[in-house]
Design an enzyme around this catalytic site. Structure first.
Site, short mmCIF file in Angstrom:
data_model
loop_
_atom_site.label_atom_id
_atom_site.label_comp_id
_atom_site.label_asym_id
_atom_site.label_seq_id
_atom_site.Cartn_x
_atom_site.Cartn_y
_atom_site.Cartn_z
N GLU A 66 48.56 10.73 -45.74
CA GLU A 66 49.43 11.67 -46.46
C GLU A 66 48.60 12.85 -46.99
O GLU A 66 48.97 14.01 -46.83
CB GLU A 66 50.13 10.92 -47.60
N HIS A 67 47.46 12.53 -47.61
CA HIS A 67 46.58 13.61 -48.11
C HIS A 67 46.16 14.54 -46.98
O HIS A 67 46.20 15.75 -47.12
CB HIS A 67 45.32 13.01 -48.73
N GLU A 69 40.56 9.70 -57.27
CA GLU A 69 41.94 9.34 -57.61
C GLU A 69 42.04 7.83 -57.89
O GLU A 69 42.68 7.41 -58.85
CB GLU A 69 42.86 9.73 -56.45
#
Lengths: 433, 424
Positions: A70-71, A142
């Site tokens: 996704e990133h 993250e």
């Protein structure tokens, strides 16, 4: 294109499944300035073992890869996709859950251009070893940030107890170690398998003209070539397989201990989407009856100082798994979980579970549902989770009205089984054992 | 539409058919003061917990459930020189209800009960409720500091501001709370109800005349000299203030406080908006693109502005060992804006984002209520949508350079995480 009217909520939906398998749903909201668009694949953090498209053997990919992918979707050869949306006056975002990855933008104009950007960037991957390596630092940061969040740790603490042998217990972003193993080739393997249009849906709500928008989508899709669609073969343990860790704990720098009781669903769920939605709605009403702000249980626990405003409960149902977690900050973690267990095991005779109270809470649920329909984001997120073969979000008013005490009892009988209860505690560091 | 019910109590109505709900605010405003912030927070908790005739929170919840899941609560917040205590109520519009019940009238009756007849006897709040809510609030405040991002922002505020009232979080402090008694709070409640400036704001598909007659049942007395919100000004500092603390967490937080001297709809308000967007307000900003994306030095980094206090902050989550480099990088980004190092594309994109945010806020009921409140208190904010967008559009690179040169770093707060990921 199918047009469906919902007079009770004053909404009209437009739906079509395109030739390449992409399911498109449009909801015009002419009073709004905003348009919100959500492009979702049925692919999440738990899908870590599967047969790649056009291959025969199962392959296992590193934990956290769906989120990593996704990133990386946002980075292209000629720059950053956020940048393009920004230039077109839109804000873009994405998120990965256990079972889905969604890409979205919201905008007030240039809807067509932004929609083309959304479709194109998600359907044109670009991964290189170099950009994959660079991302590892950002994602490690993250993961570390989540590691510092006590409530996130509490949630995964109980999931680890409930699903010790199922990838549900792994943090959606993976671990600092697991993401080191990810390669550009892995990303392409996952991408080609799970980002096929037949595994995806597109939902657009807002200031749109449905016919014009549908044409834009069709023209865009016709320009692209896709492999023929084939069902995806995942190798996942059953989400309702029994077997849990009964209890565990952790210490963290927090001010007050935390406790959570988790319940794993082991009775197989009904098969149709409508029946599942009824089950989900009944379960949600059951938890509100037993623990909600109108319940005697919550009031007594609050007055005794056993729980505070952090008390919360949630019921989750996705694909083939379902679980509930009931948590609070409390000075008496052991007594809290004991109290909750007693309530669960005597649910059917509880003074909080009566026809009269069910009628009140159905009224409340209906009102909350109608209130949430003010939010275009909420509507889109709910729609992206259903396949709509038999039921949509706008049928919920009808489903709420149907629920009887018998539906509630059925959830008690199939879900509140003592052997599937687990405890997880978090203690401040001062009282380290 | 704005109508004065009695002096110091105004009703503002925004009729619209866009929503399925009717949203109502009743806001009590007074001068921000360390003395009263904690009392107001505790009071808001007491008032939403129970009342004379709804003696438990379960009674209140039942009443709300019966009004089709009406949401109701109090919020406390601060802005410039003001502190707000706001009652918020949200109900479904009757036209969507199965029997079209008139729940608006019912809801106003409910507000009258919880606001004007609290759970107290003689001159003290019900002791049991009081003690329990006080304990819970103290624990809640402690838990806010469990979130290190919030803690760093609050510690920076404490460092940056010289004035005690401004240093205090909007929810108060544990020390001040400990001093509050059931009697003193009861006296404060009476004072607040009689003296605070009151604004009632409503948005939804409502009939203005009907609403006016409904809210007239709320027994507000006239106020003699109601408070009028303004700005907070702090003199410039001569030296940079720095503070460092260590805690057993993994990620370090580096937060910076800048003085802008630029205020809401005063000189350079629009250039400041664009400046902030370019600096750290958006994903295409200099901070995000250079500190996070290019140098991979931070998980998050952004800037935000407080135009009621002439204050700008930068917040970052970093690895502790990179602190000096990150500080350097942030200052480089500000320098580049001082030199007007801004491409046409960056400028256009930032304006486009601000324009979009503005238009999006027009879809949001709460934002519209807030805007209508601010327009009534800060007359310079009374711009039409076209005027607002034109002001934004006129901002030039020269304007941004001028603003950048006015933005001065005054305080640096560093929360150093002492754990490494591997040890954890």
């Amino acid at each position: 294109m199918k047009k469906i009217n919902y007079p009770v909520v004053e909404e009209t939906l437009y739906q079509e499944t395109l030739d390449n398998g992409l399911r498109v749903t449009l909801l015009p909201k002419p009073d709004f300035h905003k348009t919100y668009s959500l492009f979702t694949t049925e692919y999440g953090s738990i899908d870590n073992k599967f047969i790649p498209i056009n291959q025969k053997e199962y392959c296992q990919v590193p934990d956290g890869i769906a989120h990593f992918l996704e990133h990386k979707m946002f980075e292209k050869e000629d720059g950053d996709v956020f940048h393009i949306f920004g230039k077109q006056g839109a804000s873009a975002n994405a998120y990965t859950s256990f079972t889905r990855t969604s890409y979205l933008f919201s905008t007030t104009d240039q809807v067509v251009q932004n929609l083309e950007t959304l479709l194109d960037f998600v359907q044109e991957p670009y991964f290189t070893e170099e950009t994959v390596e660079k991302e590892k630092g950002i994602i490690a940061q993250e993961i570390q940030m989540y590691q510092d969040d006590p409530n996130w740790r509490l949630f995964f603490g109980i999931l680890n107890n409930l699903y010790p042998n199922h990838p549900l217990h792994v943090d959606i972003a993976g671990t600092v170690e697991s993401i080191q193993e990810i390669t550009a080739k892995d990303l392409y393997t996952c991408y080609e398998t799970f980002y096929h249009p037949s595994n995806m849906n597109l939902f657009i709500v807002g200031n749109i003209e449905p016919n014009a928008i549908m044409k834009v989508i069709k023209d865009n899709q016709l320009k692209k070539e896709f492999e023929p669609s084939a069902p995806i073969k995942r190798d996942l343990p059953s989400g309702t397989e029994p077997g849990i860790i009964k209890e565990s704990s952790l210490t963290m720098p927090i001010s007050k201990p935390k406790a959570v009781l988790g319940i794993k669903g082991v009775t197989p769920l009904p098969t149709t989407e409508k029946e599942q939605l009824i089950y989900k709605t009944a379960a949600s009403l059951l938890f509100q009856l037993l623990f909600g702000s109108t319940s005697q249980n919550q009031l007594s626990m609050y007055n005794e100082g056993l729980i505070d405003d952090s008390f919360s409960y949630e019921f989750n149902l996705e694909r083939d798994f379902y679980f509930a977690d009931i948590s609070t900050d409390t000075k008496e973690p052991e007594r809290f979980v004991k109290t909750i267990e007693d309530i669960l095991l005597t649910a059917k005779t509880s003074p909080d579970v009566t026809d009269e109270r069910l009628a009140l809470l159905k009224k409340r649920l209906l009102g909350k549902h109608l209130q949430s329909l003010n939010s275009l984001e909420y509507i889109a997120n709910q729609f992206s989770q259903l396949t709509f073969e038999t039921v949509t979000l706008f049928d919920l008013t009808e489903i709420i009205a149907q629920i009887q005490l018998a539906d509630i009892y059925q959830v008690v009988d199939t879900f509140f089984l003592a052997e599937n209860f687990s405890h997880f505690f978090m203690y401040p560091e001062e009282v380290k054992e | 539409m704005s109508i004065s019910l009695v002096p110091g109590v105004d009703l503002h109505v925004i009729p619209t058919t866009k929503y399925k709900t009717i949203k109502l605010y009743i806001r009590f405003a007074e001068t921000l003061s360390k003395e009263t912030i904690s009392q107001r927070t505790l009071l808001s908790n007491l008032l939403e917990t129970n009342s004379l005739n709804y003696s438990t929170q379960a009674d209140i919840s039942k009443k709300l459930a019966d009004m089709y899941g009406a949401s109701f609560g109090f919020q406390v917040s601060k802005k410039g020189d003001s502190h707000y205590l706001t009652l918020v109520l949200n109900i479904v519009n009757e036209k969507f209800l199965p029997h079209h019940e008139n729940i608006l009238a019912e809801a106003i009756d409910f507000i009258k009960e919880v606001l004007f007849y609290p759970n107290r006897s003689e001159a003290a709040f019900d002791l049991e409720t009081f003690e329990r809510e006080k304990t819970n609030l103290i624990e809640y405040i402690e838990s806010i500091y469990d979130d290190k991002q919030s803690e760093a922002a609050l510690k920076l505020q404490d460092l940056y501001f010289q004035d005690n009232d401004q240093q205090t979080p909007s929810f108060g402090t544990i020390k001040d709370l400990e001093k509050v008694t059931a009697n003193s709070l009861s006296a404060y409640y009476d004072w607040m109800l009689a003296n605070n400036a009151v604004d009632i704001l409503v948005i939804g598909d409502v009939d203005e005349e009907e609403l006016l007659s409904l809210v007239k049942i709320l027994p507000f007395e006239p106020r003699t000299s109601p408070f009028s919100p303004g700005f907070y000004h702090q003199p410039a500092r001569q030296n940079l203030l720095e503070k460092k603390e260590q805690q057993p967490v993994v990620q370090s937080k580096l937060n910076l406080g800048f003085r802008t001297g630029i205020y809401y709809h005063e000189t350079d308000y629009f250039p400041l908006q664009v400046f902030n967007g370019l600096f750290g307000g958006f994903p295409h900003s200099k901070l995000f693109m250079n500190v996070r994306e290019k140098e991979s030095m931070a998980y998050y980094t952004s800037s935000s502005i407080d135009t009621f206090r002439g204050y700008l902050t930068v917040q970052t989550g970093i690895e502790g060992k990179n602190k000096e480099r990150v500080l350097e990088l942030i200052q480089e980004q500000l320098e580049s804006l001082k030199h007007g190092d801004i491409t046409d594309e960056e400028l256009l994109q930032t304006k486009e984002m601000l324009r979009t945010h503005y238009i999006l806020s027009l879809d949001n009921g709460s934002a519209l209520l807030e805007k209508s409140y601010l327009m009534s208190k800060y007359p310079k904010a009374c711009l039409s949508d076209e005027e607002w967008l034109a002001c934004l559009n006129q901002v030039t690179v020269e304007d941004i350079k001028r603003v950048a040169n006015q933005v001065t770093l005054e305080a640096v707060y560093f929360l150093e995480g002492s754990l490494s990921y591997e040890e954890d």
